[in-house]
Design an enzyme around this catalytic site. Structure first.
Site, PDB file in Angstrom:
ATOM      1  N   SER A  96       0.830  -1.199   0.000  1.00 10.20           N
ATOM      2  CA  SER A  96       0.000   0.000   0.000  1.00 10.20           C
ATOM      3  C   SER A  96       0.869   1.257   0.000  1.00 10.20           C
ATOM      4  O   SER A  96       1.702   1.430  -0.876  1.00 10.20           O
ATOM      5  CB  SER A  96      -0.961  -0.045   1.201  1.00 10.20           C
ATOM      6  OG  SER A  96      -1.983   0.910   1.090  1.00 10.20           O
ATOM      7  N   ASP A 218     -10.168  -4.888  -4.759  1.00  7.47           N
ATOM      8  CA  ASP A 218      -9.533  -4.088  -3.711  1.00  7.47           C
ATOM      9  C   ASP A 218     -10.263  -2.755  -3.622  1.00  7.47           C
ATOM     10  O   ASP A 218     -10.245  -1.966  -4.566  1.00  7.47           O
ATOM     11  CB  ASP A 218      -8.047  -3.893  -4.064  1.00  7.47           C
ATOM     12  CG  ASP A 218      -7.277  -3.120  -3.008  1.00  7.47           C
ATOM     13  OD1 ASP A 218      -7.900  -2.457  -2.161  1.00  7.47           O
ATOM     14  OD2 ASP A 218      -6.034  -3.177  -3.043  1.00  7.47           O
ATOM     15  N   HIS A 246      -7.669  -5.599   0.264  1.00  9.19           N
ATOM     16  CA  HIS A 246      -6.471  -4.766   0.182  1.00  9.19           C
ATOM     17  C   HIS A 246      -5.277  -5.376   0.912  1.00  9.19           C
ATOM     18  O   HIS A 246      -4.191  -4.819   0.894  1.00  9.19           O
ATOM     19  CB  HIS A 246      -6.800  -3.378   0.763  1.00  9.19           C
ATOM     20  CG  HIS A 246      -5.721  -2.347   0.566  1.00  9.19           C
ATOM     21  ND1 HIS A 246      -5.178  -2.060  -0.674  1.00  9.19           N
ATOM     22  CD2 HIS A 246      -5.074  -1.552   1.450  1.00  9.19           C
ATOM     23  CE1 HIS A 246      -4.251  -1.131  -0.543  1.00  9.19           C
ATOM     24  NE2 HIS A 246      -4.166  -0.804   0.732  1.00  9.19           N
TER      25      HIS A 246
END
Length: 264
Positions: A96, A218, A246
């Protein structure tokens, strides 16, 4: 000057004289998010794990919203960690926001890393002309408002939606627990920095073999973003893994382990 070991709660494990692999976590989690993946590399690699400032067991005194008002401050922290632990030609795995932090660090200090693996990374979360980021500004404003007005209710909803594994409710519960452990004002500040960031112009500067790992669905990063990264980063390959949400490294660790091992 605080050392990175204390500031970022750095842990050094595995084969200490082996090649180095670094795992960096995303928003709302800490280094424990990588526990199911990193264990597969302990026999052959020197494994570096750490907590980003503002999360996990990083030094609470180190965070200031004025300093951490862009990803550059986190880049400086990663540079300090790599310097303190004499990192060269490491495998850098970032989830991320740490995907972008890793990319920016690799552009500034190319000797640190030989390869990058970015899991669910995004250079920009906002939609733009000819760009799908996944969010409109009013979506983000609503998210920030909810965080500000009732943080714990926001955590409950967001953790389930982001994890997207309803058949394994403990995953969302674990994520909720790590979000709840963050001071709400810090979480809001960090979320704003991440969701309002735009690093698209930096992508073509990366000159390292890069694996982009994307889950099938996601909520935070649509597939369009992964495809955009793949087009903009010259030496990249995109792999869509059999995972949802995610946090594929938490929900489908074997998929991530296989992808990483095949790539390196």
């Amino acid at each position: 000057m605080m050392n990175s070991a204390k500031k970022n709660n750095v842990k050094l494990v595995g084969k200490l004289d082996g090649p180095t692999i670094i795992f960096a976590h995303g928003f709302g989690t800490d280094q424990n998010a990588w526990s199911k993946v990193s264990v597969a590399f302990l026999a052959d690699y020197r494994v570096i794990l750490f907590d980003n400032v503002g999360g996990g067991s990083s030094d609470p005194e180190a965070f200031s919203p004025n300093k951490y008002d862009s990803l550059e401050a986190y880049v400086d922290d990663l540079i300090d960690i790599c310097t303190d632990y004499d990192v060269k030609n490491a495998i850098m795995v970032g989830h991320s926001v740490s995907g972008m932090i890793s990319l920016l660090t690799a552009i500034k200090k190319p000797d640190f890393f030989s390869k990058l693996i970015l899991v669910g990374a995004s250079p920009r979360y906002l939609n733009d002309v000819d760009y799908v980021g996944g969010f409109e500004q009013q979506d983000l404003d609503a998210l920030f408002d909810t965080m500000a007005n009732n943080y714990f209710a926001w955590v409950s909803g967001f953790s389930a939606a982001a994890m997207a594994n309803p058949e394994n409710p403990h995953l969302a519960e674990n994520f909720a627990a790590s979000l709840n452990a963050i001071r709400p004002d810090i979480a809001q500040s960090v979320a704003r920095v991440i969701f309002q960031s735009d690093y698209r112009s930096e992508l073509p500067k990366l000159d390292k073999p890069t694996l982009l790992i994307q889950a099938k669905e996601d909520i935070a990063v649509p597939l369009d973003v992964a495809e955009y990264l793949n087009k903009q980063i010259a030496k990249s390959k995109l792999e869509v893994v059999n995972a949802y949400g995610h946090f594929p490294h938490m929900s489908a660790p074997d998929e991530i382990i296989n992808s990483v091992k095949n790539f390196i």
